[in-house]
Every structure is written in structure tokens, then in C-alpha cells.
Design a protein around this motif. Structure first.
Motif, short mmCIF file in Angstrom:
data_model
loop_
_atom_site.label_atom_id
_atom_site.label_comp_id
_atom_site.label_asym_id
_atom_site.label_seq_id
_atom_site.Cartn_x
_atom_site.Cartn_y
_atom_site.Cartn_z
N ASN A 1 7.67 15.92 -11.75
CA ASN A 1 8.58 17.03 -11.51
C ASN A 1 8.15 17.77 -10.25
O ASN A 1 6.96 17.98 -10.02
N ARG B 1 11.92 22.25 -20.71
CA ARG B 1 11.38 20.92 -20.40
C ARG B 1 10.46 20.44 -21.52
O ARG B 1 10.54 19.30 -21.97
N THR C 1 11.91 14.14 -11.93
CA THR C 1 12.88 15.23 -11.91
C THR C 1 12.56 16.17 -10.76
O THR C 1 11.41 16.28 -10.33
#
Length: 136
Positions: free
Chosen positions: A110, A98, A81
Motif C-alpha cells: 500500500n 483496511r 493498493t
């Protein structure tokens, strides 16, 4: 990807607001799903949680989960992500959402970026993602 496999557009939201912007919510190519940056909007493209980072973060994750479901997957299929926030003040809201939406311990990667702005001034958080889905 062989020449006979073409990327497939994933439709999730009301296309009337997507089409003029010339983008897809997600595109599946083989078992890879590339999800466009999701912002805090409802299915018609109306902003949700204006001025509220926590509410926007929840809506963004809801939208990510919905796009994955439309493609035949789920949040456990995420591998990466990228999160953009418009102010460091929204970092905790983004992180807390999250943590609520993802099951560990095998989290996706991420990258968090703090930027000057997103596509519309009311957007505080945007998240794009890549998932690996089961073969079709």
C-alpha cells in the motif's frame, strides 16, 4: 500477453455514470486486474458518507470487493493498493477499514498519499488496486 488476448473491461456499477467519464471500473489483462480508484459511491454513483471518513472508507472497501467479485476474484487476490486521503485526519479511518477488510498476514502493498482533493469535493478517500487472479 499474446496478441489474441485482449484486455477485458469489468462492469460493476451502473454504466450510466461511468460512461460519460470514459473509464472502466477495472480491466483484466491475462491474470492481472487493474482496478480504478474507488470512492464512496453507491451503484448509481451517488456519494455515501458525506463528511464521514470511516463510512467512506467502508464504502470504498465494499466497492473494491464488489469489483473483484465481478472479475471472479476476491480481496485475497490483491497485490497492491494506492490510497489517497484529503487530510491526515482520515488516515486512521482508512487504516482501520483496511484491517477489517483484509486477512493477514499476507497483505498487499500500500502507498498512502495525502492530497489536496479528489474528483469531487465530497470524496475523502480513494483507493486503486492491482490483483492477480486465477487464469481464465
Amino acid at each position: 500477453m499474446s496478441s489474441h488476448q485482449r484486455p477485458r473491461r469489468i462492469r460493476r456499477f451502473n454504466e450510466e455514470w461511468n460512461e460519460p467519464l470514459a473509464f472502466s471500473q477495472a480491466v483484466r489483462a491475462g491474470n492481472q486486474l487493474w482496478i480504478a480508484g474507488q470512492v464512496a459511491v453507491d451503484e448509481d454513483g451517488s456519494p455515501v458518507g458525506i463528511g464521514d471518513g470511516a463510512r467512506q472508507a467502508e464504502q470504498v472497501w465494499h466497492n473494491l470487493a464488489s469489483v473483484l467479485e465481478a472479475a471472479g476474484g476476491g480481496l485475497d487476490d490483491l497485490v497492491s493498493t494506492t490510497t489517497w486521503i484529503v487530510d491526515r485526519a482520515y488516515r486512521d479511518a482508512a487504516t482501520e477499514a483496511r484491517q477489517r477488510w483484509l486477512n493477514g498476514p499476507d497483505y498487499p502493498t500500500n502507498t498512502l498519499l495525502i492530497i489536496d482533493g479528489l474528483g469531487r469535493p465530497e470524496y475523502l478517500i480513494e483507493i486503486a488496486a492491482v490483483a492477480i487472479l486465477d487464469d481464465e
